[in-house]
Design an enzyme around this catalytic site. Structure first.
Site, PDB file in Angstrom:
ATOM      1  N   HIS A   1      -2.876   6.477   4.537  1.00  0.00           N
ATOM      2  CA  HIS A   1      -1.740   5.577   4.787  1.00  0.00           C
ATOM      3  C   HIS A   1      -0.382   6.184   4.409  1.00  0.00           C
ATOM      4  O   HIS A   1       0.518   5.467   3.959  1.00  0.00           O
ATOM      5  CB  HIS A   1      -1.948   4.237   4.067  1.00  0.00           C
TER       6      HIS A   1
ATOM      7  N   CYS B   1       0.776  -1.241   0.000  1.00  0.00           N
ATOM      8  CA  CYS B   1       0.000   0.000   0.000  1.00  0.00           C
ATOM      9  C   CYS B   1       0.805   1.287   0.000  1.00  0.00           C
ATOM     10  O   CYS B   1       0.709   2.101  -0.927  1.00  0.00           O
ATOM     11  CB  CYS B   1      -0.918   0.041   1.222  1.00  0.00           C
TER      12      CYS B   1
END
Length: 457
Positions: free
Chosen positions: A145, A86
């Site tokens: 994130h 990610c």
């Protein structure tokens, strides 16, 4: 009577943006002030494998909205994420540059145990800050994130609005995360935010994100908008919209990967597909379909319930199954419908394409690593060979044309992806000149990136 300047038509503006791709890549392309610039909707799925849409081969469920979306524009069959996890891919998208240029891009992924001072640098230009500077309203709904401190967050990086989670994964019903801000070592903490404020909402997270996107689109706009809709689906924990009654404290520590099934995964995918359908319908109701560039892709290859065929391995690896992802682009009246391309593409290209399509100049101090693919999307340019690089803490890879160099666990390989997309036949010994040339290209690129972090003891 003085002669009035002629208004630039939409088609002429698009022709300018497409016809000056190289200039756009250097930061010297600026949209004519009288041109109508497109809205941009960028949709990013999380851990969506290459074959997880029925239009890419998923056999056990259907994704009719995204299938229809692919038919309305161009479908890429050689698109890649910038990383197999990610955080680095999100860093590449937001900055338009290889993630290995920044410390946060070396986190695989960013965790609660990562250094507290690691995040997206506050003053680094981003796709959102550049578009905002060019007169766009900007919003991000979904997963960030890229850092938990306010100075690392979306609002500091050009987004007027943020609604979503800062961590890598959250429960779809409680909206609690095990690696978010404030989470204890053996538990979870709330991780749903409205800009800088933690909030509580009732609902399935995929639906909440889709609802916010629909609301933004329906709101009258005095300026063009840029909406980055970054679903956390179908990332773990595996919970479908009918799973509110399951034990939400039983995911296990860390990434919350216990549980799940093919049936639950299908329900998660159908929910996201339907949510995207509502978002696209909102564009239609607002009569913005023809004025909106829409891009859909994933942040890395799929996990255990994904269908990555015909590729090898999955998320976390630099084999094709870890980085090859679906990608589709739609812009009615500009991008012809029903096209499929073998053009190799990587995450940073979507950043460059967005900037090029909107006539937004990149920051010359931070030149883009991606390329504007709008000419390929419109058919003004055919597919062409690319040179792309990947690096993780333990693996190296490069694609040059159809050749793939891969180094893992001390072993080096060479594959011809045109004839061997599953990477089964190592041609290193048969093609030593090709192997050495690509390995040298990789070494030259790697020398320009930040060094790998030293392993912790």
């Amino acid at each position: 009577m003085p002669r009035m300047p002629r208004k630039v038509t939409r088609r002429e503006f698009i022709g300018t943006a497409v016809g000056t791709t190289a200039v756009a890549g250097t930061g010297r392309l600026v949209a004519p002030p009288s041109a109508k610039r497109p809205n941009v909707l960028f949709i990013l799925a999380d851990d969506l494998g290459y074959g997880d849409l029925s239009c890419y081969g998923r056999p056990d469920y259907r994704t009719p909205v995204l299938d229809g979306f692919a038919a309305q524009g161009i479908k890429f069959v050689s698109a890649y994420a910038a990383a197999p996890v990610c955080t680095p891919t999100r860093c590449a998208y937001i900055t338009g540059r290889y993630p290995q240029r920044l410390p946060v891009g070396l986190e695989e992924p960013l965790r609660r145990t990562s250094p507290a001072d690691v995040g997206l640098p506050p003053n680094h230009p981003t796709v959102a800050s550049l578009l905002k500077g060019n007169g766009y309203d900007t919003a991000l709904f979904g997963k960030w994130h890229l850092g938990w401190k306010p100075e690392f967050g979306p609002n500091r990086h050009g987004f007027d609005e943020f609604f979503g989670l800062l961590s890598g994964a959250a429960d779809y019903f409680t909206h609690r995360a095990s690696d978010g801000p404030g989470a204890p070592a053996d538990g979870t903490a709330p991780d749903l935010w409205e800009n800088l404020t933690p909030v509580e909402r009732v609902g399935y997270l995929t639906d909440l994100l889709s609802d916010r996107a629909v609301q933004l689109i329906a709101h009258p706009h005095a300026k063009p908008f840029f909406l980055s809709l970054q679903y956390n689906a179908p990332h773990s924990p595996w919970e479908g919209p009918e799973d509110a009654a399951i034990g939400h404290t039983e995911h296990g520590p860390g990434p919350m990967t216990n549980g799940g099934s093919l049936k639950i995964y299908a329900a998660m995918m159908k929910s996201m597909d339907a949510g995207i359908g509502r978002v696209l319908k909102a564009l239609e109701r607002a009569k913005l379909e023809r004025d909106t560039l829409v891009i859909f892709t994933s942040d890395n290859g799929g996990e255990r319930y994904s269908f990555n065929w015909p590729f090898s391995f999955q998320k976390g690896y630099l084999w094709e199954g870890g980085t090859r992802v679906p990608a589709m682009v739609r812009w009615p009246g500009v991008i012809p419908a029903g096209r499929v391309t073998e053009q190799a593409a990587i995450t940073m290209d979507w950043t460059a394409t967005i900037l090029g399509a909107t006539g937004t100049a990149p920051d010359p101090d931070y030149p883009l690593d991606g390329e504007n693919l709008l000419p390929v999307c419109t058919g003004q340019r055919g597919a062409y060979d690319r040179t792309l690089f990947w690096r993780t803490a333990e693996r190296d890879a490069a694609r040059v044309g159809n050749w793939k160099y891969l180094k893992e666990a001390g072993s080096e390989h060479l594959f011809d992806l045109w004839t061997d997309p599953g990477e089964k036949s190592d041609l290193r010994r048969q093609r030593p000149d090709t192997f050495n040339a690509i390995r040298n290209q990789y070494a030259a690129w790697n020398a320009r990136m930040l060094p790998r972090p030293q392993p912790t003891q």
